[in-house]
Each structure stands twice: as structure tokens, then as C-alpha cells.
Design an enzyme around this catalytic site. Structure first.
Site, PDB file in Angstrom:
ATOM      1  CE1 TYR A 127      -4.118   1.744   0.708  1.00 56.93           C
ATOM      2  CE2 TYR A 127      -3.203   2.464   2.800  1.00 56.93           C
ATOM      3  CZ  TYR A 127      -4.199   2.523   1.848  1.00 56.93           C
ATOM      4  OH  TYR A 127      -5.292   3.347   2.069  1.00 56.93           O
ATOM      5  CG  HIS A 132      -3.947   4.182  -3.366  1.00 58.85           C
ATOM      6  ND1 HIS A 132      -5.170   4.193  -4.010  1.00 58.85           N
ATOM      7  CD2 HIS A 132      -3.960   3.108  -2.540  1.00 58.85           C
ATOM      8  CE1 HIS A 132      -5.889   3.165  -3.596  1.00 58.85           C
ATOM      9  NE2 HIS A 132      -5.185   2.482  -2.701  1.00 58.85           N
ATOM     10  NE  ARG A 141      -8.000   5.741   7.680  1.00 56.99           N
ATOM     11  CZ  ARG A 141      -7.634   4.878   6.724  1.00 56.99           C
ATOM     12  NH1 ARG A 141      -8.238   3.716   6.604  1.00 56.99           N
ATOM     13  NH2 ARG A 141      -6.649   5.173   5.910  1.00 56.99           N
ATOM     14  CD  GLU A 198      -6.578  -1.536  -5.074  1.00 59.32           C
ATOM     15  OE1 GLU A 198      -5.710  -2.391  -4.816  1.00 59.32           O
ATOM     16  OE2 GLU A 198      -7.190  -0.886  -4.200  1.00 59.32           O
ATOM     17  CG  ASP A 232      -5.515  -5.820  -5.595  1.00 62.01           C
ATOM     18  OD1 ASP A 232      -6.175  -6.867  -5.554  1.00 62.01           O
ATOM     19  OD2 ASP A 232      -5.262  -5.118  -4.588  1.00 62.01           O
ATOM     20  CE1 TYR A 243     -10.394  -0.295   6.681  1.00 66.98           C
ATOM     21  CE2 TYR A 243     -12.744  -0.140   6.251  1.00 66.98           C
ATOM     22  CZ  TYR A 243     -11.560   0.429   6.686  1.00 66.98           C
ATOM     23  OH  TYR A 243     -11.554   1.718   7.136  1.00 66.98           O
ATOM     24  CE  LYS A 252      -8.188  -4.522  -2.003  1.00 66.19           C
ATOM     25  NZ  LYS A 252      -7.632  -3.522  -2.928  1.00 66.19           N
TER      26      LYS A 252
HETATM   27 MN    MN Z   1      -4.052  -3.453  -4.048  1.00 70.04          MN
END
Ligand code: MN
Length: 415
Positions: A127, A132, A141, A198, A232, A243, A252
Site C-alpha cells: 500500500y 493513493h 476516514r 487497482e 488488483d 475490512y 480482493k
Molecule cells: Mn491493491
């Protein structure tokens, strides 16, 4: 360098590339291959005809369903083998005069079926793009405090699902799952309404390390055979509900698509660039020396029957905050072992500008700002029968090295 094989000036597969893949010829024969222009070369035939006699490649390592055995010979073998192939493809080489071997080993790209290049024992998704992570943090958030406190101290990642990694061209069925409707506390079940891509790049490791052993940032690149484009696929509504607190799961693991040609780290050598400055300073085991980022141009395209190809994102691998050496050092710092063929994906590669965002989630800002396609239709997320194509290439001083593409079409849910 000039090859005796003709290819277009802007081919991704120039004499400077020499990537590795696995192909099926005429539905019968499978073997490891390389490619120049649109010519696919059966390496098992070159082996049989004595072109690799000077190397210790076991009993025809190229006569295989995957590249795992070849890449696990390590760089002391694979680097000189690739250079040897490059020399064989130059004008006036031994191979250029051997028409029998050419007839047996050379195939047009249209006549072969490309396969997943490696068996993937393990898959990790990082990540590592600050743009991103900031965009997602703002949306999911807190707009004023988008990055979580750990983000600049370690390359955040999770263990993904290796079994559902498929080669470019494999269609993906829209996944079903649980989602939480707005203003409700009760989840519903059905096909995802927020299917996303992704834009990522994955590196593939070439070694087996022992449990308890760590790989330093200095050693890391010795363990990296090469890179592929990686999509992805993500179901955003499923992801949002599932999540917390352990991270991505069914949103995913229904499919990830990869490009069939592994471009080696050696082919990418001329395209190294400096990475972004890391502030605050990282812990000693994450420090590194030299240029560890790569200037790889990236594009994502949505293709539909009526609208043709629409470029929806233009990004670059050089934007990554955490580089591959740091990702591998972090991954193994606790003694986690590597296996040959493992895939380590970068995480969505977004840049600073709105047209460089590497997912629909960011490009349409959570669906609030739909993209317009050439036929006037709109996309908040990916619809059934849309094809998502990702392309990547490097270019410098007239030398081009590229990945080709990873493409995947979304089919309706299976009832
Ligand atoms: Mn990813």
C-alpha cells in the site's frame, strides 16, 4: 544493438528487453519463451539445439509449465543467460544463420497462447503510494488526517490470495458478497455495485530463504527476478463493510490479473530514478542507498464495445513512496521466508494529479464524479462487459522496454 528480427520502432519488446514468459504452441506444446517484437522464441528448442550448452541449466529447464525452476537458479545464472539470448538475437549471430532452428523455435505472437509465467506460492499486496493512501484515507476516514500514524514508518501490506491470480485475457465474473446499504445497520447480499481496478506493478522473487533469515535493503534486489503489471480487482462496497479490523478479504481475493511477460530488473536498469524524500527518517533496517525507483509510464484504459478504448489514468511507478528493496526488507525483517515465484504487488500507483489516480474509487472520488467515455456513457465503477487494460513502458534515449499489457473483461455474476 540491432537484431536480425524486424520489429516496430515503438515495440515494448525491443532488443533491450528480452523478457521471459510461458507459452502454449498449437494446443500441444508448452515451454518457456522470450519475445522480440511480435516474435515469440521457444527457449526449450534453443536448448535442444545446443545454444545453452555453456550454461548449467539442468535437463532443459525451459521445457516446463512455469519459469519457477529457471528463475530459482538465481542471478548468477539468469543474468548471463538473458545476455546470451540478447547476443543470439543480434545481426550476424550464429542463430541468425541457423534457419532450421528459427523455423522450429520462432512463432508469431498471434499463434501462441500466453500462460501465467510462474506458479505463485505466495502473494503479498503493499500500500506504498502516498497519494493513493492519502486519497483513500480522505474518503474512508478523516479528510484532515488521511494517513494513519504508522504509514510513513513502515510499508503497510497484507497477505493476499495466490490461487486467484490469473494471466491477462482471463475474464473475471463480478463477485457477490455482503455490503451495508447507506443508512442501514443490516447487510445485504448480492453482486458488488462498486467493482474497481487497482493499477499496480508486482515483483517476483527468485529464491528460497530460511525461516528466521532476513533480507536487507542492500541484498533485496538480488532476490528480485523481474516485474509484471498487476490489476488488483477490488469490490469497494464489500471492502468497506468487511475490512475492519483485519483488512482486505473477499473484496480482493476473487481475482487479480497479471501481464504474461516478466521484465527483468536488468532490463529496467537504465530507467532507475531517485525516490521521493522520506520524512520522518525511517528506522535503520529500512534505510537504503542508490536509486531504487523506476521510471515506468503507466496507463489504464476502459474498453467497451461502443466507446472503444478510453484512457482513464496516466501514472508512473516512480511515484512510489516505499521502494521494492524496502518492501522486501520489511517483509522479511521478522524472519518470514521467501519462495521462488512469490508475487509482491506495489499497491495502487497514483500520482498527484487527478488524471493519475490508479483506481475508479479515486478517479470518480467514490462515485461522486463519474468519468465520461467516448460514446457519452458514464462510469462510476466498472460495469459488466467492460474490459480494463493496463499498459506500462520505459523509454529513454531511443531505447524502449515495456510490459505489453494486462487485460481483463468483467462478465456478469454467476447465479
Ligand atoms: Mn491493491
Amino acid at each position: 544493438m540491432k537484431s536480425f528480427i524486424q520489429y516496430e520502432e515503438h515495440s515494448d519488446f525491443s532488443i533491450y528487453n528480452i523478457p521471459f514468459g510461458v507459452a502454449i504452441f498449437g494446443d500441444e506444446e508448452i515451454s518457456c519463451v522470450t519475445r522480440i517484437g511480435d516474435t515469440v522464441i521457444n527457449l526449450a528448442v534453443l536448448y535442444e539445439n545446443g545454444y545453452f550448452d555453456e550454461f548449467d541449466l539442468g535437463e532443459n529447464v525451459f521445457e516446463a509449465f512455469t519459469l519457477n525452476e529457471f528463475i530459482s537458479l538465481g542471478k548468477s545464472v539468469t543474468v548471463p543467460v538473458r545476455e546470451h539470448i540478447q547476443i543470439l538475437l543480434l545481426e550476424n549471430s550464429e542463430l541468425s544463420k541457423d534457419e532450421d532452428t528459427q523455423t522450429e523455435a520462432f512463432h508469431s505472437i498471434e499463434s501462441v497462447s500466453m500462460q501465467l509465467p510462474v506458479h505463485v506460492p505466495n502473494y503479498t499486496d503493499f500500500y506504498s503510494s502516498i497519494e493513493h493512501a492519502t486519497n483513500v484515507g480522505k474518503m474512508f476516514r478523516d479528510p484532515d488526517n488521511a494517513l494513519l500514524p504508522n504509514w510513513k514508518h513502515l510499508p503497510v501490506g497484507y497477505h493476499g490470495r495466490a490461487s486467484s491470480i490469473v494471466v491477462s485475457g482471463t475474464p473475471i465474473h463480478r463477485p457477490k458478497g455482503q455490503t451495508l446499504p447507506a443508512d442501514s445497520e443490516i447487510p445485504v447480499f448480492g453482486p458488488t455495485k462498486r467493482l474497481d481496478f487497482e493499477l499496480e506493478i508486482a515483483f517476483i522473487t527468485n529464491s528460497y530463504t530460511d525461516l528466521g533469515e532476513s533480507v536487507s535493503t542492500k541484498e533485496a534486489e538480488e532476490h528480485i527476478f523481474g516485474l509484471v503489471l498487476f490489476n488488483d480487482w477490488s469490490a469497494r462496497d464489500v471492502q468497506k463493510w468487511e475490512y475492519v479490523p483485519l483488512g482486505p478479504f473477499l473484496a480482493k481475493n476473487f481475482g487479480s490479473s497479471v501481464s504474461p511477460w516478466i521484465v527483468t530488473l536488468e532490463a529496467l536498469e537504465p530507467f532507475r530514478v531517485e525516490g521521493p524524500k522520506q520524512e520522518p527518517e525511517v528506522l535503520p533496517y529500512l534505510k537504503y542507498e542508490g536509486n531504487k525507483n523506476f521510471d515506468i509510464h503507466l496507463q489504464t484504459i476502459i474498453a467497451t464495445e461502443n466507446a472503444g478504448e478510453n484512457v482513464v489514468c496516466t501514472s508512473n511507478f516512480k511515484y512510489m513512496y516505499w521502494n521494492m528493496a524496502q518492501q522486501l526488507a520489511h517483509h522479511t525483517v521478522n524472519g518470514c521466508n521467501l519462495e521462488a515465484g512469490d508475487m509482491y504487488a506495489s499497491g495502487t500507483i497514483s500520482g498527484k494529479t487527478e488524471d493519475s489516480f490508479g483506481s475508479m474509487l479515486e478517479l470518480t472520488w467514490g462515485g461522486s464524479n463519474p468519468l465520461k467515455l467516448k460514446d457519452g456513457s458514464e462510469r462510476k465503477f466498472i460495469e459488466d462487459n467492460d474490459t480494463v487494460i493496463m499498459r506500462g513502458w520505459c523509454e529513454k534515449e531511443g531505447k524502449r522496454v515495456g510490459f505489453g499489457e494486462v487485460s481483463g473483461k468483467i462478465l456478469p455474476t454467476i447465479d
